[in-house]
Design an enzyme around this catalytic site. Structure first.
Site, PDB file in Angstrom:
ATOM      1  N   GLY A  45       0.848  -1.185   0.000  1.00  0.00           N
ATOM      2  CA  GLY A  45       0.000   0.000   0.000  1.00  0.00           C
ATOM      3  C   GLY A  45       0.886   1.238   0.000  1.00  0.00           C
ATOM      4  O   GLY A  45       2.051   1.175   0.405  1.00  0.00           O
ATOM      5  N   GLN A  50       2.995  10.008   1.550  1.00  0.00           N
ATOM      6  CA  GLN A  50       4.298   9.334   1.535  1.00  0.00           C
ATOM      7  C   GLN A  50       5.146   9.719   0.322  1.00  0.00           C
ATOM      8  O   GLN A  50       6.338   9.418   0.288  1.00  0.00           O
ATOM      9  CB  GLN A  50       4.112   7.811   1.566  1.00  0.00           C
ATOM     10  N   CYS A  98       6.238  -0.037   7.294  1.00  0.00           N
ATOM     11  CA  CYS A  98       5.815   1.139   6.537  1.00  0.00           C
ATOM     12  C   CYS A  98       6.995   1.604   5.693  1.00  0.00           C
ATOM     13  O   CYS A  98       8.114   1.692   6.199  1.00  0.00           O
ATOM     14  CB  CYS A  98       5.380   2.235   7.503  1.00  0.00           C
ATOM     15  N   LEU A  99       6.752   1.911   4.435  1.00  0.00           N
ATOM     16  CA  LEU A  99       7.840   2.345   3.555  1.00  0.00           C
ATOM     17  C   LEU A  99       8.462   3.651   4.039  1.00  0.00           C
ATOM     18  O   LEU A  99       9.611   3.946   3.704  1.00  0.00           O
ATOM     19  CB  LEU A  99       7.334   2.493   2.116  1.00  0.00           C
ATOM     20  N   HIS A 140      -4.082   1.039   7.686  1.00  0.00           N
ATOM     21  CA  HIS A 140      -2.715   1.589   7.759  1.00  0.00           C
ATOM     22  C   HIS A 140      -2.565   2.772   6.802  1.00  0.00           C
ATOM     23  O   HIS A 140      -2.065   3.835   7.188  1.00  0.00           O
ATOM     24  CB  HIS A 140      -1.697   0.487   7.432  1.00  0.00           C
ATOM     25  N   GLU A 141      -3.023   2.596   5.555  1.00  0.00           N
ATOM     26  CA  GLU A 141      -2.882   3.677   4.565  1.00  0.00           C
ATOM     27  C   GLU A 141      -3.761   4.871   4.936  1.00  0.00           C
ATOM     28  O   GLU A 141      -3.359   6.024   4.783  1.00  0.00           O
ATOM     29  CB  GLU A 141      -3.225   3.173   3.156  1.00  0.00           C
ATOM     30  N   HIS A 144      -2.326   7.400   7.221  1.00  0.00           N
ATOM     31  CA  HIS A 144      -1.431   8.400   6.624  1.00  0.00           C
ATOM     32  C   HIS A 144      -2.193   9.675   6.263  1.00  0.00           C
ATOM     33  O   HIS A 144      -1.655  10.776   6.370  1.00  0.00           O
ATOM     34  CB  HIS A 144      -0.751   7.841   5.375  1.00  0.00           C
TER      35      HIS A 144
END
Ligand SMILES: [Zn+2]
Length: 185
Positions: A45, A50, A98-99, A140-141, A144
């Site tokens: 995702g 991000q 997480c990226l 999670h996304e 953000h």
């Protein structure tokens, strides 16, 4: 185009994201870039903040969960102007990463089931129920967009244990095998 992923410590990750309209400039291009950037970094995702934009767009590829849940075999979705309006089911543990926080993985508790309203990439409205792995990645996304990160859900003890790593990251000491950057303002 592969966009740089903003790393923990970047201000854009801690700002609330705004809805967009269908005439958002180069929307198709931007969504394509999100997908390309996510796949390049081996993510499941990716949310617009991000890559440095505080707009309510994220993409999710939950096909990795298809082995356990065959309904996810084709789960590649774009979420625009999403609103999670119900969270139900049991609080369930799952190890997240997480990226924007390279090489940090922690168990996070989240509700198992959500209801969400959103537009897809064609600006068609949807109102769906998701559970299991899909609900996990979406939550999670979605965080953000609300200026939240998965580490915000950890216990004070776990956060204390991560303090050193996080402090280093903010100073630019991190390792990631994808394009990324740290922009503090
Ligand atoms: Zn993330």
């Amino acid at each position: 185009m592969i966009l740089p992923i903003y790393i923990y410590g970047s201000a854009v990750l801690r700002k609330h994201s705004e809805n967009i309209t269908a005439d958002y400039p180069d929307l198709d291009r931007f969504i394509a870039d999100l997908w390309e950037t996510m796949y390049d970094a081996d993510g499941v995702g990716l949310a617009a903040p991000q890559v440095g934009r505080n707009v309510r767009i994220f993409v999710v590829d939950a096909t990795a969960g298809a082995e356990e849940d065959p309904r996810l075999a084709d789960f590649r979705k774009t979420f625009i102007n999403a609103e999670i309006y119900e969270r139900t089911g049991e609080m369930t543990p799952f190890t997240e990463g997480c990226l924007s926080l390279p090489k940090i993985n922690e168990q996070v508790m989240r509700p198992s089931t959500i209801r969400i309203r959103y537009c897809d990439e064609h600006f068609v409205e949807h109102d769906d129920l998701f559970d299991g792995f899909a609900a996990r990645v979406i939550q999670h996304e979605y965080d953000h967009l609300e200026a939240q990160l998965f580490i915000d859900h950890l216990s004070p003890l776990r956060r204390t244990l991560l303090k050193g790593k996080l402090a280093a990251m903010v100073k630019g000491k991190y390792q990631a095998d994808y394009r990324c950057k740290l922009v503090k303002k």
